[in-house]
Design a protein around this motif. Structure first.
Motif, PDB file in Angstrom:
ATOM      1  N   GLN A 215       2.487   2.357  -7.470  1.00 20.80           N
ATOM      2  CA  GLN A 215       1.395   2.767  -8.362  1.00 20.80           C
ATOM      3  C   GLN A 215       1.295   4.288  -8.428  1.00 20.80           C
ATOM      4  O   GLN A 215       1.113   4.867  -9.500  1.00 20.80           O
TER       5      GLN A 215
ATOM      6  N   LEU B 244      -3.612  12.896  -5.607  1.00 21.32           N
ATOM      7  CA  LEU B 244      -3.777  11.501  -5.205  1.00 21.32           C
ATOM      8  C   LEU B 244      -4.092  11.378  -3.708  1.00 21.32           C
ATOM      9  O   LEU B 244      -4.447  10.310  -3.240  1.00 21.32           O
TER      10      LEU B 244
ATOM     11  N   SER C  46      -7.047  10.308  -1.907  1.00 21.20           N
ATOM     12  CA  SER C  46      -8.255  10.979  -2.379  1.00 21.20           C
ATOM     13  C   SER C  46      -9.106   9.968  -3.154  1.00 21.20           C
ATOM     14  O   SER C  46      -8.755   8.786  -3.247  1.00 21.20           O
ATOM     15  N   VAL C  47     -10.195  10.442  -3.749  1.00 20.74           N
ATOM     16  CA  VAL C  47     -11.022   9.577  -4.585  1.00 20.74           C
ATOM     17  C   VAL C  47     -10.159   8.997  -5.703  1.00 20.74           C
ATOM     18  O   VAL C  47     -10.200   7.795  -5.986  1.00 20.74           O
ATOM     19  N   LYS C  48      -9.361   9.832  -6.354  1.00 12.11           N
ATOM     20  CA  LYS C  48      -8.481   9.374  -7.427  1.00 12.11           C
ATOM     21  C   LYS C  48      -7.473   8.352  -6.897  1.00 12.11           C
ATOM     22  O   LYS C  48      -7.218   7.330  -7.533  1.00 12.11           O
TER      23      LYS C  48
ATOM     24  N   HIS D  68      -7.834   6.374  -4.285  1.00 10.27           N
ATOM     25  CA  HIS D  68      -8.553   5.132  -3.992  1.00 10.27           C
ATOM     26  C   HIS D  68      -8.857   4.354  -5.282  1.00 10.27           C
ATOM     27  O   HIS D  68      -8.814   3.124  -5.291  1.00 10.27           O
ATOM     28  N   ARG D  69      -9.166   5.064  -6.358  1.00 11.63           N
ATOM     29  CA  ARG D  69      -9.421   4.393  -7.639  1.00 11.63           C
ATOM     30  C   ARG D  69      -8.173   3.643  -8.100  1.00 11.63           C
ATOM     31  O   ARG D  69      -8.239   2.485  -8.529  1.00 11.63           O
ATOM     32  N   ILE D  70      -7.021   4.287  -7.976  1.00 10.13           N
ATOM     33  CA  ILE D  70      -5.761   3.651  -8.377  1.00 10.13           C
ATOM     34  C   ILE D  70      -5.495   2.426  -7.512  1.00 10.13           C
ATOM     35  O   ILE D  70      -5.098   1.370  -8.010  1.00 10.13           O
TER      36      ILE D  70
ATOM     37  N   GLY E  74      -7.768   0.600  -5.929  1.00 11.69           N
ATOM     38  CA  GLY E  74      -8.753  -0.416  -6.315  1.00 11.69           C
ATOM     39  C   GLY E  74      -8.369  -1.123  -7.596  1.00 11.69           C
ATOM     40  O   GLY E  74      -8.489  -2.349  -7.708  1.00 11.69           O
ATOM     41  N   GLU E  75      -7.891  -0.367  -8.579  1.00 10.91           N
ATOM     42  CA  GLU E  75      -7.463  -0.971  -9.839  1.00 10.91           C
ATOM     43  C   GLU E  75      -6.264  -1.894  -9.630  1.00 10.91           C
ATOM     44  O   GLU E  75      -6.175  -2.959 -10.243  1.00 10.91           O
TER      45      GLU E  75
END
Length: 75
Positions: free
Chosen positions: A22, A32, A42-44, A46-48, A50-51
């Motif tokens: 990913q 990232l 990072s927050v970004k 973790h978002r990836i 999670g998605e």
């Protein structure tokens, strides 16, 4: 380490999501990860992750899609 984990998961039938794939799709940019850490997202990042997890759950039919009816959604 990840190769051993992936191998173990394949042998035991345990789902394994490779987040490096990913991250590679996103260009594997430094934002990232937390600055100074090679592996902590990072927050970004973790978002990836999670998605990717949410996509896997939906693709595998492990959870019903969210309802469009607002009366059935959580507050």
């Amino acid at each position: 380490f990840r190769n051993h984990l992936n191998e173990f998961c394949q042998k035991t039938g345990t789902p394994f999501l490779n987040f490096e794939t990913q991250f590679d799709k996103m260009g594997n940019t430094p934002d990232l990860f937390i600055p100074g850490h090679l592996f902590h997202p990072s927050v970004k990042g973790h978002r990836i992750i999670g998605e990717a997890i949410a996509g896997y759950i939906m693709d595998e039919g492990l959870m019903d899609p969210p309802s469009e009816d607002p009366s059935t959604s959580a507050p």
